[in-house]
Design an enzyme around this catalytic site. Sequence first.
Site, PDB file in Angstrom:
ATOM      1  N   HIS A  47       0.854  -1.195   0.000  1.00 49.01           N
ATOM      2  CA  HIS A  47       0.000   0.000   0.000  1.00 49.01           C
ATOM      3  C   HIS A  47       0.887   1.241   0.000  1.00 49.01           C
ATOM      4  O   HIS A  47       0.992   1.961   0.990  1.00 49.01           O
ATOM      5  CB  HIS A  47      -0.933  -0.001   1.214  1.00 49.01           C
ATOM      6  CG  HIS A  47      -2.077   0.949   1.088  1.00 49.01           C
ATOM      7  ND1 HIS A  47      -3.374   0.608   1.385  1.00 49.01           N
ATOM      8  CD2 HIS A  47      -2.138   2.240   0.682  1.00 49.01           C
ATOM      9  CE1 HIS A  47      -4.169   1.645   1.187  1.00 49.01           C
ATOM     10  NE2 HIS A  47      -3.426   2.651   0.761  1.00 49.01           N
ATOM     11  N   HIS A  83       1.785   4.893  -1.524  1.00 48.30           N
ATOM     12  CA  HIS A  83       1.519   6.110  -2.280  1.00 48.30           C
ATOM     13  C   HIS A  83       2.886   6.669  -2.679  1.00 48.30           C
ATOM     14  O   HIS A  83       3.656   7.095  -1.814  1.00 48.30           O
ATOM     15  CB  HIS A  83       0.782   7.144  -1.425  1.00 48.30           C
ATOM     16  CG  HIS A  83      -0.609   6.753  -1.039  1.00 48.30           C
ATOM     17  ND1 HIS A  83      -1.731   7.384  -1.542  1.00 48.30           N
ATOM     18  CD2 HIS A  83      -1.073   5.808  -0.176  1.00 48.30           C
ATOM     19  CE1 HIS A  83      -2.822   6.841  -1.020  1.00 48.30           C
ATOM     20  NE2 HIS A  83      -2.443   5.877  -0.181  1.00 48.30           N
ATOM     21  N   LYS A 142      -6.048  -0.131  -8.952  1.00 46.60           N
ATOM     22  CA  LYS A 142      -6.565   0.355  -7.680  1.00 46.60           C
ATOM     23  C   LYS A 142      -7.881   1.089  -7.916  1.00 46.60           C
ATOM     24  O   LYS A 142      -7.964   2.016  -8.717  1.00 46.60           O
ATOM     25  CB  LYS A 142      -5.553   1.310  -7.030  1.00 46.60           C
ATOM     26  CG  LYS A 142      -6.076   2.021  -5.786  1.00 46.60           C
ATOM     27  CD  LYS A 142      -6.389   1.046  -4.647  1.00 46.60           C
ATOM     28  CE  LYS A 142      -6.928   1.776  -3.425  1.00 46.60           C
ATOM     29  NZ  LYS A 142      -5.980   2.728  -2.843  1.00 46.60           N
ATOM     30  N   HIS A 149     -10.479   3.400  -6.006  1.00 45.82           N
ATOM     31  CA  HIS A 149     -10.491   4.267  -4.825  1.00 45.82           C
ATOM     32  C   HIS A 149     -11.731   5.144  -4.848  1.00 45.82           C
ATOM     33  O   HIS A 149     -12.107   5.681  -5.894  1.00 45.82           O
ATOM     34  CB  HIS A 149      -9.234   5.137  -4.809  1.00 45.82           C
ATOM     35  CG  HIS A 149      -8.970   5.796  -3.486  1.00 45.82           C
ATOM     36  ND1 HIS A 149      -9.750   6.818  -2.989  1.00 45.82           N
ATOM     37  CD2 HIS A 149      -8.005   5.570  -2.550  1.00 45.82           C
ATOM     38  CE1 HIS A 149      -9.279   7.205  -1.814  1.00 45.82           C
ATOM     39  NE2 HIS A 149      -8.220   6.457  -1.524  1.00 45.82           N
ATOM     40  N   ASP A 184     -12.183   8.073  -3.897  1.00 50.70           N
ATOM     41  CA  ASP A 184     -11.977   9.460  -4.306  1.00 50.70           C
ATOM     42  C   ASP A 184     -12.076   9.632  -5.818  1.00 50.70           C
ATOM     43  O   ASP A 184     -12.258  10.752  -6.305  1.00 50.70           O
ATOM     44  CB  ASP A 184     -10.617   9.963  -3.821  1.00 50.70           C
ATOM     45  CG  ASP A 184     -10.587  10.175  -2.309  1.00 50.70           C
ATOM     46  OD1 ASP A 184     -11.493   9.676  -1.624  1.00 50.70           O
ATOM     47  OD2 ASP A 184      -9.648  10.830  -1.807  1.00 50.70           O
ATOM     48  N   HIS A 207     -10.363   0.392  -2.263  1.00 47.62           N
ATOM     49  CA  HIS A 207     -10.728   1.308  -1.182  1.00 47.62           C
ATOM     50  C   HIS A 207     -12.166   1.699  -1.481  1.00 47.62           C
ATOM     51  O   HIS A 207     -12.429   2.509  -2.365  1.00 47.62           O
ATOM     52  CB  HIS A 207      -9.780   2.514  -1.192  1.00 47.62           C
ATOM     53  CG  HIS A 207     -10.178   3.638  -0.286  1.00 47.62           C
ATOM     54  ND1 HIS A 207      -9.247   4.377   0.419  1.00 47.62           N
ATOM     55  CD2 HIS A 207     -11.375   4.191   0.035  1.00 47.62           C
ATOM     56  CE1 HIS A 207      -9.854   5.325   1.109  1.00 47.62           C
ATOM     57  NE2 HIS A 207     -11.158   5.221   0.891  1.00 47.62           N
ATOM     58  N   HIS A 242      -7.077  -1.507   3.989  1.00 47.27           N
ATOM     59  CA  HIS A 242      -7.534  -1.038   5.308  1.00 47.27           C
ATOM     60  C   HIS A 242      -8.968  -1.492   5.586  1.00 47.27           C
ATOM     61  O   HIS A 242      -9.899  -0.696   5.712  1.00 47.27           O
ATOM     62  CB  HIS A 242      -7.401   0.470   5.477  1.00 47.27           C
ATOM     63  CG  HIS A 242      -7.629   1.284   4.244  1.00 47.27           C
ATOM     64  ND1 HIS A 242      -8.812   1.287   3.559  1.00 47.27           N
ATOM     65  CD2 HIS A 242      -6.807   2.118   3.573  1.00 47.27           C
ATOM     66  CE1 HIS A 242      -8.713   2.100   2.524  1.00 47.27           C
ATOM     67  NE2 HIS A 242      -7.500   2.610   2.509  1.00 47.27           N
ATOM     68  N   HIS A 279      -7.062  13.470   2.186  1.00 43.54           N
ATOM     69  CA  HIS A 279      -8.158  13.343   1.227  1.00 43.54           C
ATOM     70  C   HIS A 279      -8.713  14.690   0.775  1.00 43.54           C
ATOM     71  O   HIS A 279      -9.844  14.774   0.303  1.00 43.54           O
ATOM     72  CB  HIS A 279      -9.247  12.435   1.798  1.00 43.54           C
ATOM     73  CG  HIS A 279      -8.794  11.013   1.894  1.00 43.54           C
ATOM     74  ND1 HIS A 279      -8.697  10.200   0.795  1.00 43.54           N
ATOM     75  CD2 HIS A 279      -8.340  10.286   2.946  1.00 43.54           C
ATOM     76  CE1 HIS A 279      -8.227   9.017   1.167  1.00 43.54           C
ATOM     77  NE2 HIS A 279      -8.002   9.060   2.460  1.00 43.54           N
ATOM     78  N   ARG A 338     -15.514   7.736   9.383  1.00 48.28           N
ATOM     79  CA  ARG A 338     -14.555   6.662   9.151  1.00 48.28           C
ATOM     80  C   ARG A 338     -13.826   6.226  10.416  1.00 48.28           C
ATOM     81  O   ARG A 338     -13.146   5.196  10.397  1.00 48.28           O
ATOM     82  CB  ARG A 338     -13.522   7.115   8.101  1.00 48.28           C
ATOM     83  CG  ARG A 338     -14.030   6.898   6.707  1.00 48.28           C
ATOM     84  CD  ARG A 338     -13.174   7.507   5.622  1.00 48.28           C
ATOM     85  NE  ARG A 338     -11.744   7.299   5.715  1.00 48.28           N
ATOM     86  CZ  ARG A 338     -10.901   7.617   4.720  1.00 48.28           C
ATOM     87  NH1 ARG A 338     -11.374   8.117   3.580  1.00 48.28           N
ATOM     88  NH2 ARG A 338      -9.608   7.434   4.845  1.00 48.28           N
ATOM     89  N   ASP A 385       0.342   2.486   3.796  1.00 45.75           N
ATOM     90  CA  ASP A 385      -0.397   3.688   3.380  1.00 45.75           C
ATOM     91  C   ASP A 385       0.528   4.905   3.465  1.00 45.75           C
ATOM     92  O   ASP A 385       0.186   5.942   4.011  1.00 45.75           O
ATOM     93  CB  ASP A 385      -1.646   3.891   4.228  1.00 45.75           C
ATOM     94  CG  ASP A 385      -2.789   4.564   3.469  1.00 45.75           C
ATOM     95  OD1 ASP A 385      -2.534   5.124   2.394  1.00 45.75           O
ATOM     96  OD2 ASP A 385      -3.927   4.530   3.950  1.00 45.75           O
TER      97      ASP A 385
END
Length: 567
Positions: free
Chosen positions: A134, A136, A217, A219, A221, A246, A272, A320, A336, A360
């Site tokens: 994970h 980034h 991935k 996600h 967002d 995610h 997660h 985020h 969350r 992460d």
Amino acid sequence: MSNISRQAYADMFGPTVGDKVRLADTELWIEVEDDLTTYGEEVKFGGGKVIRDGMGQGQMLAADCVDLVLTNALIVDHWGIVKADIGVKDGRIFAIGKAGNPDIQPNVTIPIGAATEVIAAEGKIVTAGGIDTHIHWICPQQAEEALVSGVTTMVGGGTGPAAGTHATTCTPGPWYISRMLQAADSLPVNIGLLGKGNVSQPDALREQVAAGVIGLKIHEDWGATPAAIDCALTVADEMDIQVALHSDTLNESGFVEDTLAAIGGRTIHTFHTEGAGGGHAPDIITACAHPNILPSSTNPTLPYTLNTIDEHLDMLMVCHHLDPDIAEDVAFAESRIRRETIAAEDVLHDLGAFSLTSSDSQAMGRVGEVILRTWQVAHRMKVQRGALAEETGDNDNFRVKRYIAKYTINPALTHGIAHEVGSIEVGKLADLVVWSPAFFGVKPATVIKGGMIAIAPMGDINASIPTPQPVHYRPMFGALGSARHHCRLTFLSQAAAANGVAERLNLRSAIAVVKGCRTVQKADMVHNSLQPNITVDAQTYEVRVDGELITSEPADVLPMAQRYFLF
């Protein structure tokens, strides 16, 4: 035959069968299960020691001996806790057994010759390099930070400190994928990239896989809709890659049941899975009960402490792209973060229901703490829950095997790279981490990457010996120049490898392809395959496993913490 006391033997050659070793300052104790060396024929390097010409070192040419031997190592891996010599040749693990001179010594499986270097592992623990799935890719310096912690493989996505990468692990589109593969070619770790999986038509996904990503991935967002999930999994099945998810915290496009329906029994890696890092509120944690779900945790919630809840809100707002002055953004963040599910997460790891740990990195997680926090959870669960039912002796061997699998073999299996990395087994890349037991999981003594030392603590460079303070971790020759290209792997999809991506991009590192991503199941997760019935109360967020309430107390003191970072 002369006798030697058990203590004297351990001091000279390291522990043997029946001896116990404490891991750092935790309450975890391991016991040596087997010894593959031969008593009385042990090899050791140094003045007046065994590995000398005509003694433990033979006359064979380089082709007939190993390049490197780690002597008298205590191997800790998912398959066992074993004392052995480890032989490395051409950057890969050649044998695990007895090193020496076969001309005069019995049982030798690892020949030592003039071409052999020695790393003294007496009294040391050796583990496989960790795998963080994970990542980034916010900054390239993460690679060195991870390497210092014992992580040698990094899987994730991104393009640098852009808003999209701050929030999501996606390297979007062929142009960015190509540039990131070229940039990563100089990093001293193995890498695999994840593409952006958030589209509802397959061609934009196929072109990313053909460009080189080893997974997609999805996600929230970018929109974690059922249509996007179904599309990504369809392409994944077609091209043998993994999908990481995610899911939709806000439940805008459906609830956890709708996401599971869209997944349709196909293999997927859920990030997660507790939910604080993102996912259907409040019950994404229930997904880990399914046979096709490969559930992981990110490390900010591991282990559950007095500060965990307070830390998360600010982290979430930053990562985020949320505005603390907008009430809806604050409500999104607060939805969350639930004490009850975070408290249950540690227990689910201890039961083997959660299968992987990860970071992460810089996006609500710490890239250098995957290994450390995994063992802190193991310690906390030993203290709170006692010995596991699976233990067969007065030790924590099974628990240790369960937890080490979470950041080694299981992420390797999940992402189709277990044929290359993830364990100390013959034929795999020699990514090995050497630890002093007192510093286990915190500060490695040596990190070996593809058979060469890549990073290690080093004292004053102008000193007459290598140990005087100040001691710092410094890159070594295995992480420099062209050598690093021979000591690392870039993972590509089968389609990218067949299309000549490495040649077209002039990648200098060794290339490996991912495979078997679509057939792996929860049952394949080593020591972490439990599939219990999990429910979450929608009002109280209480988590029940097979009808039993599970929770844990927040820690106010942890091992492997401040006392290790005073210097």
